[in-house]
Scaffold this motif. Sequence first.
Motif, PDB file in Angstrom:
ATOM      1  N   GLU A  96       6.461   2.820  -0.432  1.00  0.00           N
ATOM      2  CA  GLU A  96       6.955   3.901   0.648  1.00  0.00           C
ATOM      3  C   GLU A  96       7.607   4.580  -0.332  1.00  0.00           C
ATOM      4  N   ASN A  97       8.165   6.160  -0.509  1.00  0.00           N
ATOM      5  CA  ASN A  97       9.293   6.564  -0.683  1.00  0.00           C
ATOM      6  C   ASN A  97      10.323   7.670   0.144  1.00  0.00           C
ATOM      7  N   PHE A 136       7.765  -2.560  -6.917  1.00  0.00           N
ATOM      8  CA  PHE A 136       7.054  -2.202  -7.995  1.00  0.00           C
ATOM      9  C   PHE A 136       8.271  -0.437  -7.819  1.00  0.00           C
ATOM     10  N   ASP A 137       8.078  -0.012  -9.022  1.00  0.00           N
ATOM     11  CA  ASP A 137       9.286   1.346  -8.619  1.00  0.00           C
ATOM     12  C   ASP A 137       8.115   1.744  -9.855  1.00  0.00           C
ATOM     13  N   LYS A 173       1.880 -10.590  -2.656  1.00  0.00           N
ATOM     14  CA  LYS A 173       1.480  -9.347  -2.735  1.00  0.00           C
ATOM     15  C   LYS A 173       1.820  -8.193  -3.222  1.00  0.00           C
ATOM     16  N   LEU A 174       1.641  -7.234  -3.719  1.00  0.00           N
ATOM     17  CA  LEU A 174       2.317  -5.932  -4.232  1.00  0.00           C
ATOM     18  C   LEU A 174       2.361  -4.903  -3.623  1.00  0.00           C
ATOM     19  N   TYR A 175       3.534  -4.292  -3.687  1.00  0.00           N
ATOM     20  CA  TYR A 175       3.918  -2.694  -3.481  1.00  0.00           C
ATOM     21  C   TYR A 175       4.581  -2.304  -4.208  1.00  0.00           C
ATOM     22  N   ILE A 176       4.961  -0.687  -4.089  1.00  0.00           N
ATOM     23  CA  ILE A 176       5.387   0.352  -4.529  1.00  0.00           C
ATOM     24  C   ILE A 176       6.527   1.304  -4.060  1.00  0.00           C
ATOM     25  N   VAL A 177       7.856   1.071  -4.422  1.00  0.00           N
ATOM     26  CA  VAL A 177       8.718   1.901  -3.665  1.00  0.00           C
ATOM     27  C   VAL A 177       9.011   3.229  -4.726  1.00  0.00           C
TER      28      VAL A 177
END
Length: 205
Positions: A133-134, A6-7, A104-108
């Motif tokens: 991550e960013n 996700f954003d 599985k969920l993530y944020i970038v």
Amino acid sequence: MDSIIFDLDGTLWDSRETVVMAWNKAIEQNDKIDHTLTKQHLKETMGLQMHEIMQKLFPNLNAEMHTEIIQSCGEIEGEYISERGGVLYENLEDVLKALAEKYKLYIVSNCQEGYIEAFYEYHELEKYFEDFENPGRTGLSKGENIKLIMERNGLKDPVYVGDTAGDRKAAKDAGIPFVYAKYGFGEVEDYDYAIEKFDDLLEIF
């Protein structure tokens, strides 16, 4: 599909009210800045990296001054977000909980270091995400950070959910499908899927 990346801004929440207060606090002592920022100013910069945001908001200042503003804004922003949070989109936690049972969920996000952590801290949502991550931490583009998340976590078939043309480009650069969050801040013409509201993810996936 094995995962969803996700954003953050315009996709999971709207933090502009808090961020604009923090940034105005950070720049009020700078005698070279003669205007106050608004939520509209922030909307126009969504999807950009910090150095690009500085160029857009403060074009009369040099790179050294931009770096100073980024640092001061980041420090105050982190405090404000941790204390005030932002506006989560409707049913966000319920949807994340349901999705996390299957994927599985993530944020970038194109944010500074500490921003995603502050989002986690105030809204207590870290439990739904495996990693994030960013560019504030890596110095990489959003597409490169998406690929980094994929490599680090062994992802084979993820999708990226975002709301701007920059998000679409990042997904394309990473070679994965793009889900356009139409309720967000940007206008995107080319996408693989589209959602009118966050709940729609449950219908797609």
